[in-house]
Design a protein around this motif. Structure first.
Motif, PDB file in Angstrom:
ATOM      1  N   HIS A 171       1.154  -1.013   0.339  1.00  0.00           N
ATOM      2  CA  HIS A 171       0.359   0.186  -0.261  1.00  0.00           C
ATOM      3  C   HIS A 171       0.694   1.207  -0.312  1.00  0.00           C
ATOM      4  N   VAL A 172       1.974   1.076   0.880  1.00  0.00           N
ATOM      5  CA  VAL A 172       2.748   2.035   0.903  1.00  0.00           C
ATOM      6  C   VAL A 172       3.763   2.687  -0.817  1.00  0.00           C
ATOM      7  N   VAL A 173       3.937   1.748  -1.022  1.00  0.00           N
ATOM      8  CA  VAL A 173       4.777   2.199  -2.302  1.00  0.00           C
ATOM      9  C   VAL A 173       3.245   2.329  -3.674  1.00  0.00           C
ATOM     10  N   SER A 233       1.491   6.995  -7.131  1.00  0.00           N
ATOM     11  CA  SER A 233       0.483   7.133  -7.504  1.00  0.00           C
ATOM     12  C   SER A 233       0.742   8.725  -7.311  1.00  0.00           C
ATOM     13  N   GLU A 234      -0.335  10.058  -8.422  1.00  0.00           N
ATOM     14  CA  GLU A 234       0.049  10.945  -7.724  1.00  0.00           C
ATOM     15  C   GLU A 234      -1.201  11.263  -5.970  1.00  0.00           C
ATOM     16  N   GLN A 235      -0.791  12.345  -5.601  1.00  0.00           N
ATOM     17  CA  GLN A 235      -1.328  12.706  -4.396  1.00  0.00           C
ATOM     18  C   GLN A 235      -0.996  13.395  -3.987  1.00  0.00           C
ATOM     19  N   ARG A 236      -2.446  14.629  -3.332  1.00  0.00           N
ATOM     20  CA  ARG A 236      -2.171  15.420  -2.349  1.00  0.00           C
ATOM     21  C   ARG A 236      -0.712  15.671  -1.380  1.00  0.00           C
ATOM     22  N   THR A 237      -0.182  15.228  -0.509  1.00  0.00           N
ATOM     23  CA  THR A 237       1.007  14.838   0.097  1.00  0.00           C
ATOM     24  C   THR A 237       1.908  13.948  -0.602  1.00  0.00           C
ATOM     25  N   PRO A 238       3.082  13.832  -1.176  1.00  0.00           N
ATOM     26  CA  PRO A 238       3.719  13.194  -1.613  1.00  0.00           C
ATOM     27  C   PRO A 238       4.560  12.744  -0.725  1.00  0.00           C
ATOM     28  N   PHE A 239       4.793  11.154  -1.219  1.00  0.00           N
ATOM     29  CA  PHE A 239       6.105  11.028   0.139  1.00  0.00           C
ATOM     30  C   PHE A 239       7.327  11.347  -0.180  1.00  0.00           C
ATOM     31  N   ALA A 240       7.801  11.572   0.713  1.00  0.00           N
ATOM     32  CA  ALA A 240       9.197  12.420   1.088  1.00  0.00           C
ATOM     33  C   ALA A 240      10.630  11.203   0.866  1.00  0.00           C
ATOM     34  N   GLY A 241      10.134  10.151   0.988  1.00  0.00           N
ATOM     35  CA  GLY A 241      10.724   8.814   1.066  1.00  0.00           C
ATOM     36  C   GLY A 241       9.770   7.319   1.623  1.00  0.00           C
ATOM     37  N   VAL A 242      10.189   6.195   1.321  1.00  0.00           N
ATOM     38  CA  VAL A 242       9.479   5.128   1.978  1.00  0.00           C
ATOM     39  C   VAL A 242      10.400   3.797   2.217  1.00  0.00           C
ATOM     40  N   ILE A 243       9.687   3.526   3.523  1.00  0.00           N
ATOM     41  CA  ILE A 243      10.674   2.540   4.390  1.00  0.00           C
ATOM     42  C   ILE A 243       9.386   1.509   3.896  1.00  0.00           C
ATOM     43  N   LEU A 244       9.864   0.031   3.906  1.00  0.00           N
ATOM     44  CA  LEU A 244       9.440  -1.236   3.712  1.00  0.00           C
ATOM     45  C   LEU A 244      10.090  -2.287   4.340  1.00  0.00           C
ATOM     46  N   ALA A 245       9.173  -2.359   5.719  1.00  0.00           N
ATOM     47  CA  ALA A 245       9.582  -3.359   6.235  1.00  0.00           C
ATOM     48  C   ALA A 245       9.012  -4.570   6.409  1.00  0.00           C
ATOM     49  N   ALA A 246      10.650  -5.495   5.203  1.00  0.00           N
ATOM     50  CA  ALA A 246       9.775  -7.390   5.740  1.00  0.00           C
ATOM     51  C   ALA A 246       8.607  -7.237   3.749  1.00  0.00           C
ATOM     52  N   PRO A 247       9.167  -7.017   3.119  1.00  0.00           N
ATOM     53  CA  PRO A 247       8.549  -6.624   1.415  1.00  0.00           C
ATOM     54  C   PRO A 247       8.252  -8.185   1.384  1.00  0.00           C
ATOM     55  N   PRO A 248       7.173  -8.174   0.562  1.00  0.00           N
ATOM     56  CA  PRO A 248       7.551  -9.245  -0.504  1.00  0.00           C
ATOM     57  C   PRO A 248       7.741  -9.136  -2.169  1.00  0.00           C
ATOM     58  N   GLY A 249       9.039  -9.632  -1.607  1.00  0.00           N
ATOM     59  CA  GLY A 249       9.951 -10.046  -2.941  1.00  0.00           C
ATOM     60  C   GLY A 249       9.162 -10.833  -4.094  1.00  0.00           C
ATOM     61  N   ARG A 250       8.259 -11.709  -3.821  1.00  0.00           N
ATOM     62  CA  ARG A 250       7.834 -13.103  -4.364  1.00  0.00           C
ATOM     63  C   ARG A 250       5.809 -12.725  -4.315  1.00  0.00           C
ATOM     64  N   PRO A 251       4.994 -13.311  -5.728  1.00  0.00           N
ATOM     65  CA  PRO A 251       3.845 -13.023  -4.906  1.00  0.00           C
ATOM     66  C   PRO A 251       3.435 -13.437  -3.794  1.00  0.00           C
ATOM     67  N   VAL A 252       2.178 -12.788  -3.342  1.00  0.00           N
ATOM     68  CA  VAL A 252       1.975 -12.828  -1.948  1.00  0.00           C
ATOM     69  C   VAL A 252       1.469 -14.797  -1.847  1.00  0.00           C
ATOM     70  N   ILE A 254      11.954   7.656  -5.160  1.00  0.00           N
ATOM     71  CA  ILE A 254      12.234   8.991  -4.199  1.00  0.00           C
ATOM     72  C   ILE A 254      12.918   8.088  -3.632  1.00  0.00           C
ATOM     73  N   PRO A 255      13.729   8.788  -2.352  1.00  0.00           N
ATOM     74  CA  PRO A 255      14.429   7.245  -1.469  1.00  0.00           C
ATOM     75  C   PRO A 255      13.491   6.316  -1.275  1.00  0.00           C
ATOM     76  N   ALA A 256      14.130   4.909  -0.647  1.00  0.00           N
ATOM     77  CA  ALA A 256      13.314   3.805  -0.257  1.00  0.00           C
ATOM     78  C   ALA A 256      14.344   2.925   0.726  1.00  0.00           C
ATOM     79  N   LEU A 257      14.452   2.593   1.800  1.00  0.00           N
ATOM     80  CA  LEU A 257      14.959   1.722   2.429  1.00  0.00           C
ATOM     81  C   LEU A 257      14.157   0.890   2.772  1.00  0.00           C
ATOM     82  N   VAL A 258      14.318  -0.611   2.035  1.00  0.00           N
ATOM     83  CA  VAL A 258      14.288  -1.733   1.977  1.00  0.00           C
ATOM     84  C   VAL A 258      14.951  -2.733   2.864  1.00  0.00           C
ATOM     85  N   LEU A 259      14.031  -2.771   4.342  1.00  0.00           N
ATOM     86  CA  LEU A 259      14.623  -4.188   5.390  1.00  0.00           C
ATOM     87  C   LEU A 259      14.292  -5.537   5.365  1.00  0.00           C
TER      88      LEU A 259
END
Length: 329
Positions: free
Chosen positions: A132-134, A139-158, A239-244
């Motif tokens: 949801h964060v990605v 997408s176009e938003q009223r308040t764009p994110f300056a960056g995103v932190i993806l903590a345990a993102p699925p790299g494979r299909p769910v 934008i900057p992204a941190l993947v953990l």
């Protein structure tokens, strides 16, 4: 000194609720929108499926405030104390889009606070929340994110992630490993758009997980989610992204998920990867092996006395300082 405030707002006739935690003072402060993982996980990252009160979402919010960062965390409409009241209005309406709309509304509430610097708002998701964060960030938003932190993102299909989790769960049941072909056949039917038609021999605990993907209240979300992965969208991030991914995570794997994510992000200087060795799926410090985790009710993620993994927290705070500017001590 930190300040806590309860907030609420209306979204499609349902009242949503959240908590803002901020440093004491006038600001303007950078801020983080925290997005919980799948199912009934609430704003604190607690769940009926994960017994215990010590949710990582609340812990991250408090740690951020101590370092000069405000945050909002919220109950999805299908989670939290009012879920039974909300479900009749949500049946058949939950979707990836509806989750994005929840995040959009929460970020708007956060950005409207006078002490928040809306140019320095970061999105942080855990597990399914990363999707949801990605989607918000691309997408176009009223308040764009300056960056995103993806903590345990699925790299494979769910769906593939789920199968690996069920294999570990089944291994704890006598004869469970021998039933994996039946589980795989059921998920193949589901992926093809048919009913899972679960074999009665499949353990009840596994049947409950699989059945949740066919529950009327979860459709069409469950079928959309089945094939989603962050790998599909990571190259769209500007934008900057941190993947953990934690080394003790038994759900998202440093290689099975991390390798395709790193391959997809190859050459992207805005994407940083970190693999804290003793962090579990919710970024608590954890030294148990996978079998011990699987044998613990709710994986023991939110048991009393559990605490955030310090290496993970330090990595996130260091990255935030690079993205949103100096943080307070």
């Amino acid at each position: 000194m930190t300040v806590h405030a309860e907030v609420s707002w209306e979204l499609d006739g349902v009242t949503m609720e959240g908590t803002i935690v901020r440093p004491d003072g006038d600001g303007p402060f950078p801020a983080v929108a925290l997005v919980a993982g799948s199912g009934p996980t609430d704003r604190d990252w607690c769940s009926p499926l994960l017994p215990g009160p010590s949710g990582s979402g609340r812990m991250f919010a408090e740690a951020f405030a101590e370092h000069g960062i405000a945050s909002i965390r919220y109950d999805k409409r299908a989670s939290g104390p009012h879920v039974m009241e909300n479900l009749p209005q949500l049946t058949g309406k939950l979707s990836m889009r509806s989750h994005l709309e929840e995040l959009e509304a929460a970020v708007h509430v956060l950005a409207e606070q006078g002490y928040v610097d809306r140019s320095r708002v970061v999105g942080m998701g855990n597990s399914e929340g990363c999707l949801h964060v990605v989607h918000y960030a691309t997408s176009e938003q009223r308040t764009p994110f300056a960056g995103v932190i993806l903590a345990a993102p699925p790299g494979r299909p769910v769906g593939d992630v789920l199968l690996s989790q069920l294999a570990l769960q089944a291994s704890q049941t006598p004869g469970g490993a021998d039933l994996m072909p039946k589980i795989e056949q059921a998920t193949e039917r589901y992926a093809a758009g048919r009913s899972m038609d679960l074999d009665p021999a499949i353990p009840e605990s596994v049947r409950q997980v699989l059945s949740s993907f066919e529950a009327p209240a979860n459709l069409p979300l469950a079928r959309e989610l089945w094939s989603e992965s962050v790998t599909d969208d990571i190259r769209q991030l500007r934008i900057p992204a941190l993947v953990l991914i934690g080394g003790r995570d038994v759900q998202i794997d440093a290689h099975a998920d991390g390798d395709p994510l790193q391959h997809a992000a190859e050459g992207m200087t805005n994407v940083t990867f970190a693999f804290p060795p003793d962090a579990n799926h919710v970024f608590k410090h954890d030294t148990r092996n996978p079998e011990e985790v699987a044998a613990t009710p709710g994986n023991g993620y939110n048991a009393p006395g559990t605490r955030l993994d310090q290496e993970s927290l330090n990595t996130i705070l260091g990255w935030l300082e690079e993205v949103v500017g100096p943080l307070s001590a």
